[in-house]
Structure formats: structure tokens, C-alpha cells
Design a protein around this motif. Sequence first.
Motif, PDB file in Angstrom:
ATOM      1  N   ARG A 129     -93.293  15.927 -64.571  1.00 14.75           N
ATOM      2  CA  ARG A 129     -92.891  16.730 -65.085  1.00 14.75           C
ATOM      3  C   ARG A 129     -91.651  16.612 -64.877  1.00 14.75           C
ATOM      4  O   ARG A 129     -90.287  16.035 -65.146  1.00 14.75           O
ATOM      5  CB  ARG A 129     -93.423  17.421 -66.085  1.00 14.75           C
ATOM      6  N   LYS A 130     -90.951  18.024 -64.413  1.00 10.85           N
ATOM      7  CA  LYS A 130     -90.127  18.089 -63.330  1.00 10.85           C
ATOM      8  C   LYS A 130     -89.555  17.312 -62.609  1.00 10.85           C
ATOM      9  O   LYS A 130     -88.243  16.734 -63.020  1.00 10.85           O
ATOM     10  CB  LYS A 130     -90.190  19.810 -62.486  1.00 10.85           C
ATOM     11  N   LEU A 131     -90.338  16.642 -62.038  1.00 10.22           N
ATOM     12  CA  LEU A 131     -89.743  15.421 -60.913  1.00 10.22           C
ATOM     13  C   LEU A 131     -88.830  14.453 -62.524  1.00 10.22           C
ATOM     14  O   LEU A 131     -87.329  13.755 -61.897  1.00 10.22           O
ATOM     15  CB  LEU A 131     -90.417  14.671 -60.477  1.00 10.22           C
ATOM     16  N   ARG A 132     -89.858  13.880 -63.553  1.00  3.69           N
ATOM     17  CA  ARG A 132     -89.008  12.964 -64.237  1.00  3.69           C
ATOM     18  C   ARG A 132     -87.672  13.536 -64.907  1.00  3.69           C
ATOM     19  O   ARG A 132     -86.648  12.889 -65.077  1.00  3.69           O
ATOM     20  CB  ARG A 132     -90.196  12.678 -65.086  1.00  3.69           C
ATOM     21  N   GLN A 133     -87.596  15.285 -65.634  1.00  7.63           N
ATOM     22  CA  GLN A 133     -86.763  15.263 -65.474  1.00  7.63           C
ATOM     23  C   GLN A 133     -85.696  15.352 -64.516  1.00  7.63           C
ATOM     24  O   GLN A 133     -84.565  15.003 -65.532  1.00  7.63           O
ATOM     25  CB  GLN A 133     -86.973  16.885 -65.941  1.00  7.63           C
ATOM     26  N   ALA A 134     -85.696  15.743 -63.432  1.00 11.35           N
ATOM     27  CA  ALA A 134     -84.889  15.720 -62.843  1.00 11.35           C
ATOM     28  C   ALA A 134     -83.787  14.256 -62.396  1.00 11.35           C
ATOM     29  O   ALA A 134     -82.667  13.612 -62.530  1.00 11.35           O
ATOM     30  CB  ALA A 134     -84.850  16.026 -61.487  1.00 11.35           C
ATOM     31  N   SER A 135     -84.919  13.189 -62.275  1.00 11.19           N
ATOM     32  CA  SER A 135     -84.263  12.019 -62.025  1.00 11.19           C
ATOM     33  C   SER A 135     -83.714  10.940 -63.280  1.00 11.19           C
ATOM     34  O   SER A 135     -82.684  10.296 -63.677  1.00 11.19           O
ATOM     35  CB  SER A 135     -85.874  10.491 -62.433  1.00 11.19           C
ATOM     36  N   THR A 136     -84.577  11.656 -65.036  1.00  9.60           N
ATOM     37  CA  THR A 136     -83.462  11.622 -66.268  1.00  9.60           C
ATOM     38  C   THR A 136     -82.214  12.338 -66.037  1.00  9.60           C
ATOM     39  O   THR A 136     -80.701  11.498 -66.241  1.00  9.60           O
ATOM     40  CB  THR A 136     -83.870  11.786 -67.638  1.00  9.60           C
ATOM     41  N   GLU A 166    -100.504  18.449 -53.607  1.00 10.90           N
ATOM     42  CA  GLU A 166     -99.294  19.304 -54.495  1.00 10.90           C
ATOM     43  C   GLU A 166     -98.446  19.552 -53.337  1.00 10.90           C
ATOM     44  O   GLU A 166     -97.365  19.766 -53.673  1.00 10.90           O
ATOM     45  CB  GLU A 166    -100.194  20.209 -54.834  1.00 10.90           C
ATOM     46  N   GLU A 167     -99.032  19.928 -51.936  1.00  8.64           N
ATOM     47  CA  GLU A 167     -97.958  20.359 -50.958  1.00  8.64           C
ATOM     48  C   GLU A 167     -96.360  18.483 -50.837  1.00  8.64           C
ATOM     49  O   GLU A 167     -95.828  19.307 -50.668  1.00  8.64           O
ATOM     50  CB  GLU A 167     -98.156  19.767 -49.612  1.00  8.64           C
ATOM     51  N   SER A 168     -96.887  17.646 -51.683  1.00  9.65           N
ATOM     52  CA  SER A 168     -96.217  16.598 -51.170  1.00  9.65           C
ATOM     53  C   SER A 168     -95.196  16.906 -52.269  1.00  9.65           C
ATOM     54  O   SER A 168     -94.160  16.458 -52.269  1.00  9.65           O
ATOM     55  CB  SER A 168     -96.431  14.874 -51.166  1.00  9.65           C
ATOM     56  N   LYS A 169     -95.790  17.409 -53.570  1.00  8.83           N
ATOM     57  CA  LYS A 169     -94.888  17.603 -54.651  1.00  8.83           C
ATOM     58  C   LYS A 169     -93.907  18.522 -54.069  1.00  8.83           C
ATOM     59  O   LYS A 169     -92.333  18.268 -54.733  1.00  8.83           O
ATOM     60  CB  LYS A 169     -95.632  17.916 -55.972  1.00  8.83           C
ATOM     61  N   GLU A 170     -94.169  19.269 -54.405  1.00 10.82           N
ATOM     62  CA  GLU A 170     -93.457  20.250 -53.655  1.00 10.82           C
ATOM     63  C   GLU A 170     -92.225  20.307 -52.273  1.00 10.82           C
ATOM     64  O   GLU A 170     -91.040  20.676 -52.874  1.00 10.82           O
ATOM     65  CB  GLU A 170     -94.115  21.997 -53.009  1.00 10.82           C
ATOM     66  N   ASN A 171     -92.610  19.324 -51.378  1.00  7.97           N
ATOM     67  CA  ASN A 171     -91.324  19.466 -50.503  1.00  7.97           C
ATOM     68  C   ASN A 171     -89.973  18.414 -51.865  1.00  7.97           C
ATOM     69  O   ASN A 171     -89.154  18.522 -51.380  1.00  7.97           O
ATOM     70  CB  ASN A 171     -92.012  18.184 -49.577  1.00  7.97           C
ATOM     71  N   VAL A 172     -90.844  17.197 -51.840  1.00  4.31           N
ATOM     72  CA  VAL A 172     -90.062  16.670 -53.111  1.00  4.31           C
ATOM     73  C   VAL A 172     -88.888  17.878 -53.731  1.00  4.31           C
ATOM     74  O   VAL A 172     -87.751  16.991 -53.943  1.00  4.31           O
ATOM     75  CB  VAL A 172     -90.643  15.415 -53.606  1.00  4.31           C
ATOM     76  N   ASP A 173     -89.877  17.999 -54.499  1.00  6.01           N
ATOM     77  CA  ASP A 173     -88.800  19.000 -55.342  1.00  6.01           C
ATOM     78  C   ASP A 173     -87.409  20.062 -55.044  1.00  6.01           C
ATOM     79  O   ASP A 173     -86.177  19.946 -55.288  1.00  6.01           O
ATOM     80  CB  ASP A 173     -89.628  20.297 -56.186  1.00  6.01           C
ATOM     81  N   ASN A 174     -88.360  20.464 -53.459  1.00  5.02           N
ATOM     82  CA  ASN A 174     -87.208  21.015 -52.509  1.00  5.02           C
ATOM     83  C   ASN A 174     -86.069  19.969 -52.362  1.00  5.02           C
ATOM     84  O   ASN A 174     -85.046  20.874 -52.346  1.00  5.02           O
ATOM     85  CB  ASN A 174     -88.051  22.041 -51.415  1.00  5.02           C
ATOM     86  N   ARG A 175     -86.695  19.101 -51.964  1.00 10.98           N
ATOM     87  CA  ARG A 175     -85.552  17.796 -51.089  1.00 10.98           C
ATOM     88  C   ARG A 175     -84.494  17.374 -52.453  1.00 10.98           C
ATOM     89  O   ARG A 175     -82.916  17.498 -52.358  1.00 10.98           O
ATOM     90  CB  ARG A 175     -86.780  16.719 -50.219  1.00 10.98           C
ATOM     91  N   ALA A 176     -84.655  17.737 -53.363  1.00  8.96           N
ATOM     92  CA  ALA A 176     -84.310  16.865 -54.864  1.00  8.96           C
ATOM     93  C   ALA A 176     -82.779  18.343 -55.092  1.00  8.96           C
ATOM     94  O   ALA A 176     -81.760  17.721 -55.213  1.00  8.96           O
ATOM     95  CB  ALA A 176     -84.874  16.444 -56.070  1.00  8.96           C
ATOM     96  N   ALA A 177     -83.728  19.649 -54.907  1.00  4.19           N
ATOM     97  CA  ALA A 177     -82.906  20.880 -55.219  1.00  4.19           C
ATOM     98  C   ALA A 177     -81.999  20.680 -53.687  1.00  4.19           C
ATOM     99  O   ALA A 177     -80.799  20.827 -54.071  1.00  4.19           O
ATOM    100  CB  ALA A 177     -83.432  22.000 -55.379  1.00  4.19           C
ATOM    101  N   SER A 178     -82.155  20.388 -53.014  1.00  6.32           N
ATOM    102  CA  SER A 178     -81.605  20.344 -51.694  1.00  6.32           C
ATOM    103  C   SER A 178     -80.027  19.490 -51.525  1.00  6.32           C
ATOM    104  O   SER A 178     -79.203  19.736 -51.843  1.00  6.32           O
ATOM    105  CB  SER A 178     -81.703  20.514 -50.271  1.00  6.32           C
ATOM    106  N   ASP A 179     -80.245  18.143 -52.632  1.00  6.85           N
ATOM    107  CA  ASP A 179     -79.173  17.292 -52.431  1.00  6.85           C
ATOM    108  C   ASP A 179     -78.242  17.617 -53.430  1.00  6.85           C
ATOM    109  O   ASP A 179     -77.284  17.221 -53.381  1.00  6.85           O
ATOM    110  CB  ASP A 179     -80.028  16.054 -53.082  1.00  6.85           C
ATOM    111  N   LEU A 180     -78.809  18.319 -54.520  1.00  6.68           N
ATOM    112  CA  LEU A 180     -77.914  18.591 -55.731  1.00  6.68           C
ATOM    113  C   LEU A 180     -76.794  20.117 -54.988  1.00  6.68           C
ATOM    114  O   LEU A 180     -75.922  19.602 -55.874  1.00  6.68           O
ATOM    115  CB  LEU A 180     -78.490  19.339 -56.869  1.00  6.68           C
TER     116      LEU A 180
END
Length: 619
Positions: A528-535, A590-604
Motif C-alpha cells: 500500500r505504501k509503495l502504491r502511494q509513493a508511486s502515485t 517481506e525483506e524485498s519490500k523493506e529494501n524497496v521502501d528504503n531505496r525509495a526513501a533514499s531517492d527522495l
Amino acid sequence: MDLRSELLKSIWYGFTALDLERSGKVSKSQLKVLSHNLCTVLCIPHDPVALEEHFRDDDDGPVSSQGYMPYLNKYILDKVVEGSFIKENVDELCWTLTAKKNYHPDRSSSTVLPEKDAFRLWCLFNFLSEDKYPLVMVPDEVEYLLKKICTAMSTEFNCVELEDFFSQDSVQQSGITVWVFLEMMNSGKITRAIDKSITSMAIEEVYREIVGDVLKEGYLWKKGQLRRNWKERWFTLRPSNLSYYTGEDRKDCQGNIVLDGNCCVEVLPDRDGKRCMFCLKTLSKTYEMSASDTKQRQEWTTAIQTAIRLDVEGKKSLHKDLKLKRREQREQREKRRQAKEEELQRLRALQEERERKLAELELLKEAQKQAQVLLEQDEQRRRQQHEQLQRALEVQLREAEEARVSMQAEMALKEEEAERQRKRIQELEEMQKRLEEALQQEIKARLDEEGFRYAQARLLAEEEEKMKALMNLQEDQEEYILKTEREKQELKQEMETKSRALEEAQRQLEEVRANRHRVDQDVVAAQRKLRQASTNVKHWNVQMNRLMRPIGPGEKRPSLGSSFSSFQIPTQRDPGLRLRRRSGSEDQDEESKENVDNRAASDLEKRHSHASNGDMDIP
């Protein structure tokens, strides 16, 4: 007749020529000279030491023909190769040796043949002679050769002149030798004052035909293969080939046509100004020829067909085949003659037997007459004896009648006695039968008693064995019950242990299921958080596209846009975006989702830092 037999005939004359004393033996020195000359004309290497080594153990003196034959076969004839030498040279060598000793014609006579013709007749004699030593020619072969010579001389052969000569006992039994044959030819009985040149030509023609295997020779017109012109050539036909020369001296050979089963002869119609034409076809070429007349053409075609037939049949010489056939005919005639003689002898024996039987029959008739007289006398004596015997028999008959009456009375008494004895015997026999039946019943009863006793003992033994088996089974059953009790207790303990382990495993499974449920909820929240970030990213991209405009040369950057100059608009090729899209499809990790969230936060955070520094990247 093979090549070895032909050579042995000529060599036999050479060996006998060296036997001056007519003892059947020749010295070793002469044999050395003969062997050396034979090796020379036969074109084989000569080993002078071989003769000495061969006869090393035989130093008694001269060597006989039987002793020389093994050396001749081993060291000379076994090395001979057909076609590597000229046989006429061998014949000339042996003729030279034997003519010096045996051929002494009267040179003053006008009918004596030349030396060359005598040599050719000697060769013809060797060819037609029998394969037995000493060499002789039977009268049939002599007549055949003389007819061939007379035909070549175009004269008629007269058999009357030779009837007296052939009727001699020595000729009929063994034939004639070559020296008797040459003497007859030198006598002039055959030539009959014919010119010597004609005789020589006839002998040469017969020699070439029989010894040289020449089926036919003569002039023919031949058409060339290249220039296609007609030339007259002298042709010589042998069983294996057809050669043609420029002249009849046969010195310049123009060609040689090999004959085999693939060749054939055909008669051609007249053309090109030539008549009596025929052709010889081989696998590679066709030879056209023209004869002088129809008779010559027929003779040539027949002769060529004969040569082809001989090659197909594997025969190397026509006259060798004809000689064998004549020999078979002579043998058949001899067999028929012997059969006739045996039949005549059998008829003579039958005639003698018939005459002997007739003589015996006459003797039997005479004996029969004498026997008839004796028979009449015997009959008279028998009558007298019969009368005497009849009188004696009448006396004996009366005595016998009296004896018969007395014997009948005695027989009546004896019959009565025999009847009483017969009744007594019957009573005894019946008593014996009753006794035997009683004995059999007693024996049967004893046998039955023994059988019952044996069956009873057997049943007792079986009962004892069954009792022992039953006791053993009872002991085994008790041991098995004890063993079963122990195994039952062990199994009960093992089942309690396994039930406790099963309960522990079920408890752990419930914990794993609860943990999995919590992880699934965390994954759904991360998605859900990933979809919100993509939006949000898409929204910012739209806003940036609206605020962007082209900057001309020399213009300054507006200060309002400095806060957004370092913000980079992500493209579809951005690896971060691709990684986020890929991670959105992995619901269970679960671990891949956490890595994606961390990578999106670092990009921002990086983009905000660039925007604060005043840099703006335009894609």
C-alpha cells in the motif's frame, strides 16, 4: 595335354639320345650339359650345383631316366612360366640331340625330306603320339596326319598303300615310332613324286595348324579404323587372337585382335566396291573385312566362331581337344571290340557247353537202355521175392490173429484195473485240492494278523510322534506369548513418545501459521505504501512538466524555480522505478519490500538535497 607333358616328350628324346649304350642311364656330366641347355631355351636361371647336391647320395655312376625325373621336375619344369619362352626352341634343341643318333636318311635319294620338314614331322609326331613311353603313334593318328598332309598338297590319300604296313603285328599291338614314320615319309609312298616345295609347304601348313594352333590364315581386305581405307593384310587366326601382317612372311605385325566371349561375327552386305564382307565385333571396336569369295568368307566366319567357342570353353588348342576326342573314340571302339570278343568267347563257351551236353545226352541214352534191361531183370527178381514174401506173410497173419485174440482178453482185464486206478486217482486229487484250500486260508489268516499288528505298531509310533510335536508346539506358544508381551510394552512406550512429539510439532505449526499471517499483513501494508509513493511520484512529474518552459540564450534562471532546479523527474527507464515496479509484484517476500521502501526513501532525500543546491536536471 598340358605344357609339362609336351616338354617331357621332347626332353625324353634328348635324354635317350645321350644314352649311347642303350642301357637306360646317362652320365652326370652329360646331364649337366642337357640341364644347362634346357634352362637356356626355357629362359629360367640355371643352378649348376643343384644337380650335384641332388645326386650327392648316389655316386654309383650314370643316372637313369627315373632318377633324373625328380631333378627335372623340381629344378627346371616347376620354374617354367608359360609364354616366357619359345617352345620351338626347346623342340629344336631336343631334335638336334636325337637326330644325330637316330635319324640317318639316305641323302642320295630324291625322296628324302629336307631337315626342316623332318623336324616339323617329328614335332607333329610328338603332338599326336600317346602319353606313354617309349613314344609311339597309333595307326589311327598316323592315318589322320597323312590325310591332313595330303589335303594340304591337294592330293587324294590312298589307304591301300598302308594296309600292308598297318597289318603287321608289331604295328597293331604297339603303334609305330617316329623313326619308322620318318622312314615311311622318306620312302616316297605318300608324296608320290610330288615336288619337294609343295610337300614342304603342306608340312609347314599342317605344322602351323596342329602344333602352332593356327586355325586359319590367308589374305583378307581390312578397312582401316582412322582413314577408313581398304588394305590387303595377311591374317593368322589362333584360339585366343586374330593377328594381321603386311605379308605372309609375318615379320611386320600390324595389329592383334583379342578374342573372347564378348566377340561376335556378322555377315555384311556388299558395299564400297567390296563383296563377301563380314565384320568382327569386340567390346571396343568393329573390324570390317572382305574375303575373296563366298567360300572363303564362310570358312573365316566359321573359324572365328570356333576360336571364340574355344575361348569361352576355356580350351587353348583345337587339335588338343580333337586329339582327346579321337582318343576317347578309340577307347570306345576298343571297349566295343573287347565286348564283342567277350561275347564271341561267351558264345563259343556256350557252343562247347551245348556240344558237351549233347554228348552227355547220348551217354545218358545208352545208359538208359542198359538200365532198362537191368530194370526188367530186377522186376523179375522182385516178383519172385514178392511171392515168397506173400506166403510168409499169410503164415505170420494167422499167427498174429491168434495173438490178437489173446491180447484182447488181456486188454479187457487191464482196462478194468485202469478204471479202478483212475477213480482212486480222482478221489486223491479232490482230497489234495481241499487240503490246499485249507492251507491257503490259514496262510491268508496269518498274513492278515501280521498286517494288523504292523498297522497297530505304526499307529502307536505316529501317536507318540504327534504327542512330542504337541509338547514342542506348547513350549513354542508359551515363549511366543512372553515375547509378544515384551514387544507390546515396548510398542506402547514408543507410541507415547511419538504422540508427545506430534503434539509439540502441532504447536510449532500453529506458531508458524501465526507468524506467516503477521508477515502477510506487513507485506500488504508495504504494498500500500509503495502504491502511494508511486502515485506521489507521478503527481510531482505532472507538476514539473507544467512548470517547465524552454530557456533562450542569455536568459537568467528565475529565482522562483531555484527550489525545484535540482529535482530530477524520473523516467520510465529509471532503474529505481523498474525496481519498485518489480518489487510490487512480489507479495510474499517481506525483506524485498523493506529494501524497496528504503531505496525509495533514499531517492527522495537525494532529490531534495539536489533541489536545495540549486541544480535541476532536465530529462
